[in-house]
Write a protein that holds these residues in place. Structure first.
Motif, PDB file in Angstrom:
ATOM      1  N   VAL A 173       0.772  -1.182  -0.102  1.00 13.94           N
ATOM      2  CA  VAL A 173      -0.051  -0.127   0.093  1.00 13.94           C
ATOM      3  C   VAL A 173       0.993   1.200   0.040  1.00 13.94           C
ATOM      4  O   VAL A 173       0.578   2.290  -0.789  1.00 13.94           O
TER       5      VAL A 173
ATOM      6  N   HIS B  49       0.128  10.354   4.501  1.00 11.36           N
ATOM      7  CA  HIS B  49      -1.276   9.959   3.841  1.00 11.36           C
ATOM      8  C   HIS B  49      -1.685   8.623   3.935  1.00 11.36           C
ATOM      9  O   HIS B  49      -2.710   8.392   3.862  1.00 11.36           O
ATOM     10  N   VAL B  50      -0.788   7.669   3.836  1.00 12.72           N
ATOM     11  CA  VAL B  50      -1.474   6.262   3.942  1.00 12.72           C
ATOM     12  C   VAL B  50      -1.131   5.513   5.350  1.00 12.72           C
ATOM     13  O   VAL B  50      -1.941   4.918   6.013  1.00 12.72           O
TER      14      VAL B  50
ATOM     15  N   PRO C  66      -2.907   7.143   8.702  1.00  5.32           N
ATOM     16  CA  PRO C  66      -4.353   6.709   8.770  1.00  5.32           C
ATOM     17  C   PRO C  66      -4.573   5.293   8.936  1.00  5.32           C
ATOM     18  O   PRO C  66      -5.553   5.071   9.647  1.00  5.32           O
ATOM     19  N   LEU C  67      -3.691   4.439   8.277  1.00  5.94           N
ATOM     20  CA  LEU C  67      -4.078   2.958   8.621  1.00  5.94           C
ATOM     21  C   LEU C  67      -3.517   2.520   9.826  1.00  5.94           C
ATOM     22  O   LEU C  67      -4.069   1.287  10.321  1.00  5.94           O
TER      23      LEU C  67
ATOM     24  N   ALA D 278      -7.909  -3.510   1.758  1.00  6.32           N
ATOM     25  CA  ALA D 278      -6.492  -3.167   1.105  1.00  6.32           C
ATOM     26  C   ALA D 278      -6.041  -4.238   0.377  1.00  6.32           C
ATOM     27  O   ALA D 278      -5.392  -4.022  -0.666  1.00  6.32           O
TER      28      ALA D 278
END
Lengths: 272, 372
Positions: free
Chosen positions: A164, A181-182, A185-186, A269
């Protein structure tokens, strides 16, 4: 499995009474007048008497302590969680010389007892002119929160699918962008855990607050202690009202953060 | 114009693990090149080096006019579809597809147009508001492809994109990817371990094993003229039969392959092949469809072990006195387990391999195939 069910429910019920009843008693007592409490300590309040809350809030600097706690905890939790997330991501994803040694050094911070640092910190804050200021607490709170927070978050980042973040890099992110950005948040479930953990520790922290702050600059635990030593020592409903107000932020943070601690945050995901 | 050139590209992981060794590939503009091989052969590592997700230990990678070794992935003008889709789970399908464009500061209106166009092309317009977890495997794969398309990159990279789909969906997605390649007319590199995907999608295929390219050719060339035993055995279902430990002998002016009781007459090209391996063992390779069943007196005697009727054909497992063989037979062939049959071999289509090097020694002596 089914035969175990009643047994498991019984255990859960007993545990919830053990943990929940004192909290419930505290809240119910805060709505009783002193006379009502003396007459019947264990009964439900006959009416919702708000006088205890009025007494507490008008007493000393209770509001000020409250505000101090919110500022110190808010800043400390935010900075510690973010810094720990950044460090954890670097430890989880980057390859650099001495990574594991550095991580162990950071973790060794967990083994330092808080109390042995009280006097050195007092002297340091005093010489820096920071005693009796929020910074005197924010610094140590962050420092003591970092090792365990980094430890929790690193384990989580390592469990996240790397693809991801690779996809984010191909989409146009720098490594820092992919983190922001990834990955971050995850990491919401782990971040929520860290936030709750740190907030509860900092909100209830007593030793640093007692040593490094005083008077109107101190936080709620020390404030409640001060109040309980004064005229409130015999005003039990007043004390429970103060404690009830005191636990509210912790409960709010828990209820906000716990909804993120859900399994399957990364569902969707990946395939398979 | 966006060709991709890998020039002596090598990747060594820490601990001296050689993942890819001296890879030389020229992917022409608008070509779809497939990297195929078993797990751990280095195909994904090679693709990730092209993407910039792995550093190159030695060699250069060029995309278009630029050597990209030191260029970060975001600036290589490539898009990649991952085996696990790698969608952003916290974003809707629309945001997943728009993310790359947003980072590149494309105007909002254009983002909307491009996302809608790609969504229409892939038939996912009705899914734009959903989160990835609310999509099926096939839908997620489409979104992953859509995310790549909207960027309009010079080169597309696919890393086993169909591996996680069920067999039926895989077949339909394969056809769609084929159509997509024709429609987009872009350079694509596609990694798979599935030889059917490789054969059906690739303009050319590079077969890899242990970090080395074994053969790079068109699908039919690979199938008909494998350069070594590995390529011959990797492509084809069921795989090619290898009759090992045989000798080529001259009998009555003809060249015959002898292994156990089997005596198989070979065509003229075997003469030169035999000259290359004087007095040594050879391996005879024959594809299952080049074997047919006859009466026990006719051909190599074999016993039927297993019969697998597939509807359109039968797969028959047999044993000779020396080898286990697989034969593809017509659907209604009359045969049962324990039958003793005679195997006829289409010798024109056999191959001879040197057991020491694995090289196909018959290739050089049988002439070039007609130009495609």
């Amino acid at each position: 499995m089914k035969t175990w069910r009643p047994f498991r429910f019984s255990i859960a019920a007993v545990l919830s009474v053990i943990f929940g009843y004192p909290l419930l008693w505290m809240v119910l007592t805060s709505f009783k007048s002193r006379a009502e409490l003396e007459a019947s300590a264990w009964s439900l309040p006959t009416r919702f008497y708000l006088g205890n809350f009025r007494d507490v809030l008008s007493m000393g600097h209770f509001g000020r302590y409250y505000l101090n706690s919110i500022v110190v905890c808010g800043v400390s939790v935010a900075v510690a969680s973010l810094a720990a997330a950044a460090a954890a991501y670097a430890f989880a994803r980057l390859r650099f010389r001495g990574k594991e040694a550095l991580f162990l050094l950071l973790l060794s911070g967990m083994m330092i007892p808080v109390h042995v640092t009280l006097i050195p910190l007092h002297r340091m804050m005093s010489s820096l002119g920071l005693l009796n200021s929020p910074v005197a607490l924010i610094g140590p709170y962050i420092a003591f929160a970092l090792p365990v927070s980094t430890f929790i978050l690193r384990a989580f980042f390592e469990s996240l699918p790397r693809d991801v973040e690779d996809a984010a890099q191909l989409d146009g992110c720098s490594p820092i962008g992919a983190f922001w950005h990834v990955a971050l948040p995850l990491a919401a479930p782990a971040l929520a855990t860290v936030i709750i953990f740190n907030f509860v520790y900092m909100w209830n922290e007593f030793a640093f607050a007692l040593t490094l702050t005083s008077g109107t600059t101190t936080t709620l635990p020390v404030g409640i202690y001060e109040v309980s030593r004064s005229s409130f020592s015999t005003h039990v409903p007043g004390m429970t009202a103060g404690l009830t107000i005191g636990v509210i932020p912790g409960l709010i943070v828990y209820f906000i953060a716990q909804k993120h601690i859900v399994k399957g945050m990364t569902a969707g995901a990946l395939g398979g | 114009m966006a060709d991709v050139v890998l020039d002596n590209v090598t990747k060594v992981f820490p601990g001296d693990v050689l993942a890819a060794s001296d890879i030389n590939i020229h992917v022409a503009d608008k070509e779809l090149l497939v990297l195929v091989g078993p797990s751990g052969c280095g195909k994904s590592t090679t693709l990730r080096m092209v993407a910039g997700l792995e550093d190159v230990t030695r060699g250069t990678i060029r995309i278009g006019d630029r050597v990209v070794n030191d260029i970060p992935p975001k600036d290589r003008d490539i898009a990649m579809v991952f085996q696990n889709y790698a969608l952003y789970p916290h974003m809707s399908v629309y945001r997943n597809m728009a993310f790359g464009l947003k980072l590149r500061k494309v105007p909002k209106k254009e983002i909307q147009e491009r996302v809608n166009q790609a969504a229409a092309l892939l038939g996912i317009q009705n899914l734009l508001d959903r989160k990835p977890k609310a999509l099926s495997g096939g839908q997620r794969q489409r979104v992953a492809v859509g995310r790549a398309i909207v960027r309009e990159p010079a080169v597309f990279l696919f890393d086993e994109p169909l591996s996680n789909l069920d067999a039926k969906l895989r077949v339909s997605m394969r056809a769609e990817l084929n159509k997509l390649h024709n429609r987009l007319a872009k350079t694509m590199i596609y990694v798979t371990h599935d030889q059917v995907e490789a054969m059906t999608l690739g303009d050319r295929i590079a077969v890899m094993n242990e970090g080395v390219i074994q053969q790079l050719a068109s699908p039919l060339e690979l199938y008909d003229r494998p350069v070594n035993e590995f390529v011959a055995g990797f492509l084809g279902t069921p795989p090619m039969n290898f009759m090992t430990n045989g000798r080529i002998k001259q009998q009555d002016g003809k060249f015959v392959f002898n292994a156990g009781a089997a005596r198989i007459g070979l065509p003229d090209w075997a003469r030169q092949a035999a000259d290359d391996l004087p007095g040594r063992d050879v391996t005879l390779g024959v594809r299952p469809e080049d074997l047919s069943l006859g009466s026990p007196e006719d051909g190599v005697k074999a016993t039927v072990n297993v019969v697998e009727p597939l509807g359109n054909e039968m797969i028959i497992y047999l044993t000779t006195d020396y080898h286990d063989l697989i034969c593809k037979a017509p659907a209604h062939q009359k045969v049962a387990v324990d039958d003793v049959v005679g195997l006829r071999i289409n010798v024109e289509k056999t191959h001879l391999f040197d057991p020491e090097t694995g090289q196909n020694v018959s290739l050089t002596h049988r002439g070039q195939p007609p130009k495609e």
